[in-house]
Design a protein around this motif. Structure first.
Motif, PDB file in Angstrom:
ATOM      1  N   THR A  13     -29.667 -44.812  -3.884  1.00 56.14           N
ATOM      2  CA  THR A  13     -28.217 -44.610  -3.930  1.00 56.14           C
ATOM      3  C   THR A  13     -27.943 -43.309  -4.695  1.00 56.14           C
ATOM      4  O   THR A  13     -28.472 -43.118  -5.798  1.00 56.14           O
ATOM      5  CB  THR A  13     -27.536 -45.783  -4.662  1.00 56.14           C
ATOM      6  N   ILE A  14     -27.133 -42.438  -4.071  1.00 50.26           N
ATOM      7  CA  ILE A  14     -26.878 -41.132  -4.678  1.00 50.26           C
ATOM      8  C   ILE A  14     -25.926 -41.300  -5.873  1.00 50.26           C
ATOM      9  O   ILE A  14     -24.798 -41.794  -5.715  1.00 50.26           O
ATOM     10  CB  ILE A  14     -26.289 -40.158  -3.647  1.00 50.26           C
ATOM     11  N   LYS A  15     -26.410 -40.889  -7.060  1.00 50.47           N
ATOM     12  CA  LYS A  15     -25.620 -41.022  -8.281  1.00 50.47           C
ATOM     13  C   LYS A  15     -24.957 -39.700  -8.644  1.00 50.47           C
ATOM     14  O   LYS A  15     -23.819 -39.693  -9.118  1.00 50.47           O
ATOM     15  CB  LYS A  15     -26.521 -41.489  -9.440  1.00 50.47           C
ATOM     16  N   GLU A  16     -25.684 -38.603  -8.489  1.00 53.59           N
ATOM     17  CA  GLU A  16     -25.110 -37.275  -8.758  1.00 53.59           C
ATOM     18  C   GLU A  16     -25.619 -36.347  -7.689  1.00 53.59           C
ATOM     19  O   GLU A  16     -26.728 -36.530  -7.162  1.00 53.59           O
ATOM     20  CB  GLU A  16     -25.585 -36.731 -10.110  1.00 53.59           C
ATOM     21  N   LEU A  17     -24.820 -35.296  -7.389  1.00 49.81           N
ATOM     22  CA  LEU A  17     -25.178 -34.408  -6.290  1.00 49.81           C
ATOM     23  C   LEU A  17     -24.582 -33.031  -6.573  1.00 49.81           C
ATOM     24  O   LEU A  17     -23.381 -32.917  -6.792  1.00 49.81           O
ATOM     25  CB  LEU A  17     -24.604 -35.041  -5.016  1.00 49.81           C
ATOM     26  N   ASN A  18     -25.444 -32.025  -6.647  1.00 51.70           N
ATOM     27  CA  ASN A  18     -25.001 -30.658  -6.901  1.00 51.70           C
ATOM     28  C   ASN A  18     -25.134 -29.844  -5.604  1.00 51.70           C
ATOM     29  O   ASN A  18     -26.245 -29.544  -5.162  1.00 51.70           O
ATOM     30  CB  ASN A  18     -25.867 -30.055  -8.019  1.00 51.70           C
ATOM     31  N   GLY A  31     -22.713 -42.147  -3.906  1.00 51.85           N
ATOM     32  CA  GLY A  31     -22.491 -43.505  -3.413  1.00 51.85           C
ATOM     33  C   GLY A  31     -23.196 -43.777  -2.093  1.00 51.85           C
ATOM     34  O   GLY A  31     -23.436 -44.937  -1.750  1.00 51.85           O
ATOM     35  N   ASP A  32     -23.515 -42.724  -1.335  1.00 50.74           N
ATOM     36  CA  ASP A  32     -24.241 -42.923  -0.065  1.00 50.74           C
ATOM     37  C   ASP A  32     -25.674 -43.390  -0.341  1.00 50.74           C
ATOM     38  O   ASP A  32     -26.219 -43.202  -1.439  1.00 50.74           O
ATOM     39  CB  ASP A  32     -24.302 -41.613   0.733  1.00 50.74           C
ATOM     40  N   ILE A  33     -26.244 -43.979   0.701  1.00 48.54           N
ATOM     41  CA  ILE A  33     -27.589 -44.538   0.581  1.00 48.54           C
ATOM     42  C   ILE A  33     -28.527 -43.799   1.538  1.00 48.54           C
ATOM     43  O   ILE A  33     -28.146 -43.543   2.688  1.00 48.54           O
ATOM     44  CB  ILE A  33     -27.528 -46.052   0.897  1.00 48.54           C
ATOM     45  N   VAL A  34     -29.707 -43.433   1.047  1.00 45.12           N
ATOM     46  CA  VAL A  34     -30.684 -42.759   1.917  1.00 45.12           C
ATOM     47  C   VAL A  34     -32.017 -43.504   1.841  1.00 45.12           C
ATOM     48  O   VAL A  34     -32.319 -44.185   0.865  1.00 45.12           O
ATOM     49  CB  VAL A  34     -30.892 -41.277   1.501  1.00 45.12           C
ATOM     50  N   LYS A  35     -32.802 -43.375   2.946  1.00 46.74           N
ATOM     51  CA  LYS A  35     -34.090 -44.079   3.007  1.00 46.74           C
ATOM     52  C   LYS A  35     -35.124 -43.314   2.182  1.00 46.74           C
ATOM     53  O   LYS A  35     -35.256 -42.099   2.303  1.00 46.74           O
ATOM     54  CB  LYS A  35     -34.550 -44.206   4.468  1.00 46.74           C
ATOM     55  N   ILE A  36     -35.835 -44.040   1.328  1.00 47.67           N
ATOM     56  CA  ILE A  36     -36.778 -43.443   0.378  1.00 47.67           C
ATOM     57  C   ILE A  36     -38.112 -44.182   0.451  1.00 47.67           C
ATOM     58  O   ILE A  36     -38.139 -45.397   0.663  1.00 47.67           O
ATOM     59  CB  ILE A  36     -36.245 -43.582  -1.072  1.00 47.67           C
ATOM     60  N   GLY A  37     -39.213 -43.448   0.291  1.00 47.12           N
ATOM     61  CA  GLY A  37     -40.532 -44.072   0.175  1.00 47.12           C
ATOM     62  C   GLY A  37     -41.338 -43.411  -0.928  1.00 47.12           C
ATOM     63  O   GLY A  37     -41.129 -42.241  -1.233  1.00 47.12           O
TER      64      GLY A  37
END
Lengths: 262, 262
Positions: free
Chosen positions: A51-56, A35-41
């Protein structure tokens, strides 16, 4: 890492699955949650958010992101640099900093005072160079990857390649400490692309300065001080950028005396 | 080492006897002979030449020089810097480069995002700092040793010391990436002394920026790029120097729109 950079090929349906260094960064440094948001280019492309959908969290770590990329990166750099190959440890710092500051293309060339062993350095491998360039872009929040080319012969570069390149540039300057006029007195506010040439520790020799001058380069100095190459490169980039930007958007109290026809 | 620097107290009857690092440099790097001439400067004083009168090549090496010192060093720097204490390895490079570029005084201060451990670093010993400053002067052929002071409390520095210092400066700028106006639009050509404040990696916090603004500092940015502190310091120094110098000696095509009464 102020932005996470993706290759265009990694993106499928506005989504990306990251592993390795970038997943480690999101999990360990950012301590992100679904759910967190990170800056992407996207390399050489747009900037936005993921937006983080899955995270291992357990190695091998992985992160799946849904992307929304709609912003342009910082403006296209209008400075390219010819640099006599510096010693490897200095080249690493220079490459990182140039990528952060914004440069279009870096031509690494030979000169009489370049030590032959520098050409064997592992930093010159394309993968290594790319890592240092990416680190600079990740620092500066930019996506435009500078192009780097290696030219092991001074004369072939100046005599064969430079005449083809010259048409791309509005101004060509060669840094030459000592007798040359100060940058401020030869480089006037105005738009355009600049090709800057910076020599090795110990400087260009007379033949090299003369060759560059004959190819259309104006010698410029930074005054009486003798600067390390890595310092001089940043100082020159900063001064040229300021003058280029001043031309695009004249600061109060300083405007070109002549119209440039625009 | 492009110049050999002496303490004023070392000179007796226009002559000096060198040992240690400086004698090693003359013997091993310059490979000098009796009768040869080397560039010499007195710390915070004149620059000139030394003629080698005696030279002992076997360790402990020594060199006796007859001095002729009649030239002024490069102009007195009109930039001082307040810097939130950076990590030690970065501080070494910054101190060296600032001495090369020319700076009057460096105030190393605390800020919320400065790691406490940085204050215990050995680089902060006066002898260590001095060695890095001297190396920068030896690189740049300058004799003016920057003054460095340490201020472990942000509030005491801003509330007690800064009001006394402010009268020395014509312009005070605080680098603040993000919303602040670009340096070029707030810093106009003009003479005068500049006090620049640069924050830690991660930036000043809101309280710090507000405190500096209330103390008379104008926030400035360098645009959208986020630069490492060591890069930002050099870029800002270069841009401010260019504008200061442009005021002293207006380049063709760029002159102040208003008279400054001189």
């Amino acid at each position: 890492m102020n932005i996470i950079l993706l290759d265009p090929g990694e993106v499928i349906d506005q989504s990306v699955l990251l592993g390795g260094r970038r997943a480690d960064h999101i999990v360990k440094i950012l301590r992100a949650q679904p759910g967190d948001i990170v800056k992407i280019g996207i390399l050489n492309g747009k900037i936005g958010y993921g937006t983080i959908k899955e995270l291992n969290r357990t190695p091998p770590r992985s992160v799946r992101l849904q992307l929304d990329l709609r912003h342009d990166p910082p403006g296209k750099p209008r400075i390219d640099l010819i640099l006599a190959l510096p010693r490897p440890i200095m080249l690493k710092r220079i490459v990182h900093q140039l990528a952060s500051l914004g440069i279009g293309r870096l031509y690494l060339i030979n000169a009489a005072k370049v030590e032959k062993s520098f050409w064997e350095a592992s930093i010159l491998d394309q993968d290594n160079l790319r890592q240092h360039l990416l680190a600079g872009l990740e620092q500066a929040v930019d996506t435009r990857l500078p192009e780097v080319s290696l030219h092991r012969g001074f004369r072939p570069f100046v005599e064969n390649l430079l005449p083809q390149l010259a048409a791309r540039y509005d101004r060509m300057l060669v840094a030459h400490p000592g007798d040359a006029d100060h940058l401020r007195s030869v480089f006037h506010p105005g738009p355009g692309n600049v090709l800057l040439a910076v020599g090795p520790e110990g400087g260009w020799n007379d033949f090299e300065v003369r060759s560059l001058a004959e190819a259309g380069f104006t010698p410029v100095s930074l005054g009486a001080r003798i600067l390390r190459v890595e310092t001089a490169v940043i100082v020159l980039h900063a001064m040229i950028s300021l003058v280029q930007e001043a031309a695009g958007e004249p600061p109060t109290g300083c405007r070109p005396a002549e119209s440039n026809g625009r």
